[in-house]
Scaffold this active site. Sequence first.
Site, PDB file in Angstrom:
ATOM      1  N   GLU A 156      10.842   6.730   7.494  1.00 61.76           N
ATOM      2  CA  GLU A 156      11.889   7.814   6.977  1.00 61.76           C
ATOM      3  C   GLU A 156      11.346   9.095   7.722  1.00 61.76           C
ATOM      4  O   GLU A 156       9.805  10.078   7.784  1.00 61.76           O
ATOM      5  CB  GLU A 156      11.984   7.906   5.312  1.00 61.76           C
ATOM      6  N   ARG A 190      -0.620  -3.196   3.346  1.00 56.05           N
ATOM      7  CA  ARG A 190      -1.160  -2.403   3.933  1.00 56.05           C
ATOM      8  C   ARG A 190      -1.764  -2.166   4.452  1.00 56.05           C
ATOM      9  O   ARG A 190      -2.812  -2.740   4.422  1.00 56.05           O
ATOM     10  CB  ARG A 190       0.167  -1.533   3.476  1.00 56.05           C
ATOM     11  N   LYS A 232       2.039   9.952   2.326  1.00 51.94           N
ATOM     12  CA  LYS A 232       3.191  11.290   3.026  1.00 51.94           C
ATOM     13  C   LYS A 232       3.377  11.896   1.879  1.00 51.94           C
ATOM     14  O   LYS A 232       2.321  13.511   2.195  1.00 51.94           O
ATOM     15  CB  LYS A 232       4.276  10.533   3.429  1.00 51.94           C
TER      16      LYS A 232
END
Length: 999
Positions: free
Chosen positions: A254, A480, A490
């Site tokens: 994104e 992850r 982020k």
Amino acid sequence: YPHTPPPHHTATRVSALGPTSASASAHWPPLPSKEREHGRNPERKKKRGRQAGAEEGSELASSLCRRNDPHRKPAQMSGDWNERTRPLLLKNHHHNGGDERHGNARALELEAPASRRRSFASVPLLALALSCLFFSAVALLSRSQAPGSSALASSPMQSTLRGGRMLRLFRAHRWCSHRRAARQQRWSPNSRPGIGHGLGFRGGSTREIGTRAVEIRKGNEEATAASNFIKTVINQDLESGATNGLVATRFPPEPNGYLHIGHAKSICLNFGLAQEYKGKCNLRFDDTNPLTEDVEYVNSIVNDVKWLGFTPDKVLYTSDYFQALYDHAVTLIKQGNAFVDTCTPEEISNMRGTVKVAGTPSPHRDRTPEENLELFEKMRQGEFKDGEAVLRAKIDMANPNMLLRDPVLYRIKHSPPHHRSGSDWCIYPMYDFAHPLSDAIEGITHSICTLEFDVHRPLYDWLVDNLYSPPRPHQYEMGRLNLDHTITSKRKLLQLVNEKKVRGWDDPRMPTIAGIRRRGIPPGAIRRFCEMVGVARSESRVELAMLEAAIREELNEKTPRIMAVLNPLKVVITNWEEGRVEEIEAPLFPESLAETLPEISTTTRKVPLTREIFIEKDDFMLDPPKKFFRLKPGGEVRLRYGYIIKCDEVIKDPKTGEVVELRCSYDPNTKSGTQQTRKVKGTIHWVSADEGVPAEVRVYESLLTVPSADEAMAEDPSKSLMDLINPNSEKAMSAIIEPFIQEDLKDENRVGEDSLPRYQFERQGFFALDAPTGVGSGGEISTDSKIVINRIVGLRDTWIKEVKKAEKDKASGRPERGRGRAQAPSIPEFNQVELRVGKIVKVWPHPDADRLWCEEIDLGESTGPRTIVSGLRDHYTDEQLVGKKVVVVANLKPSKLRGVESKGMVLAASNESHTVVKLVEPPADADVGKRLSASGIDISEFPLPENPINPKAKTSVWPKVVGKMRVDENGVPMYDGKPLEISGIGACTVEELKDAAIG
């Protein structure tokens, strides 16, 4: 999972040597408790009397052979087993060149019929010898094959073993292969489970033993099964034809921030799979939220993927499919699987229910398809305001998975305009709607996400099943990448940028790929690190040491060695002629590396030696401890590549007492590389004072003071992210570097990912030129301004490792490591004492002593002020003490003074008769709780001992430290000739007294 066994969601922690044993259960199915006990009982090992060096390998190998059938019932065996079946023990003894470091199996328990063993034993000696020669030839042929090949699939050796009905050897084979590869890669066996092929025989050669129980279709398949379950899935899909022989992946970021190291793992996985299987991988931007997206982020992501060494088949955007996604939404409405809901967001949220309570259907759920199509078109035309209407899927409001309770598929956002489509659209698809359908539009076969999207997979399948027919994409989840002392969010990284805690997204302390690139870490190191971590279904947290090891391994093979002094101390060689410059030839690479770098045209450089040079301050001590082999008064040391020098005179600053210069003499008959016979124990690096190049060197530490910010904030809700930021994460130093660097920076032949100049500063670490423009991604190297060098990573810190080992042994009650074993180095005396700035907030007389004050002193601790008893009552009034900043010895063992417990000691100086006593006062600007050091001593280099100091103990370090403290003739408190100070603020002071003792 349609194509994979159920995931093992086992939280693991991965160290620098690999995952812990809990991680292994995510790759190998768990054993029943009886089987586990049967295979790993240490008492059984002792009773069997195996060789000491082979106990673990042989017992585990044989236990793995039996793990699927511990009771060994003949009725359960495949083939013509009978009651005469009994074990045959084959031992693999030490052969020529054999080495247990290569994982040779010492004993494998095989099953063979007794009749066949008897017939085999009766073979004449000549026939037996010929058979052995034949089998040796087969083994030699197998060595030349690829690691995963099945050379013995039809060999006579395998036929003989199959005739013996060998059973359940696959797991032993896999374990031994795993051990072999782990040893070769210098990691623990658990770091990359399942890597490697074959059992080790004859000096580490590999051979595969076929079994009836397992047919190895591909050598690669077994190796990747444990370390990368995605490859197992792909292999199965290719074999079954589920994807028509195609492999297509995608990386869908994104564009709302810069990518970080966690994204690097996904990039390497998706693009790496496409390369390995000769498929395709698209870079697709999930640009469905115009509020947070920016073209700056788009460009940075494209550069990051390119810098990591990958080229997308196509660069796509979800906004490319806005019309197609709209058409899919219309199809769902016509099917009766979607409806327009005009309830408020609060009402929709309340109707969802809870985990234990089913949701309530919307009053608009039963609208007709025609009515829904009309309302959806009005949404498209902008006739509704933001939040007035949404499109929802019609699934199940009572589903235990709350994401299936009629999720929202489309919402309205009139502003800001989209960065690509402008104002053409005012309705935007939700991620859970756009993601699966974009995969289907592009023909993606394997859609890889992280574990938090596990609960989203049912909705993924529901949408694709309702709109597409097979073959269709499938979603798979992996753990992850969570890295110790690193922020991989982020949102949190954006907070650091916005609050000016860092200089920007490409700050070298940031874990963003832009920051990693600017710090000087090569892309090959990141790819190597991602390969080390592997891919699993379980969450894990990786130690920072693993990343640092990958960086060192990558840089060690490519970076030239030069000398740099980061904390300079001037040395004058008194018997060296004025103006004389001797150029010494020194290698750029170790001899072992120079032979492997044929593309390097220059392997040596000229190092100028002059009368005045700089050495590291840490390489000289006035009063050194034992085994200090560097420079000291009257001591000798060798200059790297140069001569032996002797320290004849020490010059100090008359005001501070700090050592500022050394006067030395050199022996002209001791030049390195000549036929000289003198030897000294110490060698230090140096740089010419006249020819050296000044530069600013920035040394970086972790951004976080704790391994995990989320865990720390969960344990203490009063803490915020800003409280956990390391204030010492960056330290700028004025350094001197040998002149080779100036010539090297002018090299115009730098291209590709290695275009950034990187060096190993001898005895210091790996460093790179600071290049904020992004060298390697189109930027240029500028040599006009001041040279700024970033430290990439330090060299291996074996000293700290030994210290921690010694503390661990002491805590566990183990005896000290004896003679013949590595002795753990002790922490320097001063580093064991904790001197901190305190502020006196309250003073009252001691109830039972006329000369003692009781003081409450604030040291900035969360537990509040400490009570400390001092003998200052004859020298200071309570009014004089309250509000005064003092120096406190903070890690002394609490002791009672006339019934009052004192938790520390206030540092003061006195004359010989003790008639005048004055406090040692820290700098006025020093913050409460700040730790003091002595000039040239790095207090952060060693951890403080966990146990407090007992000043009365015979072996106590405090009497030794305080014995070296004294006020000099200028009124400056000193330790071993070095001023007591707070780094970056100033030195401590003592009023009136000079040449006095401190205590």
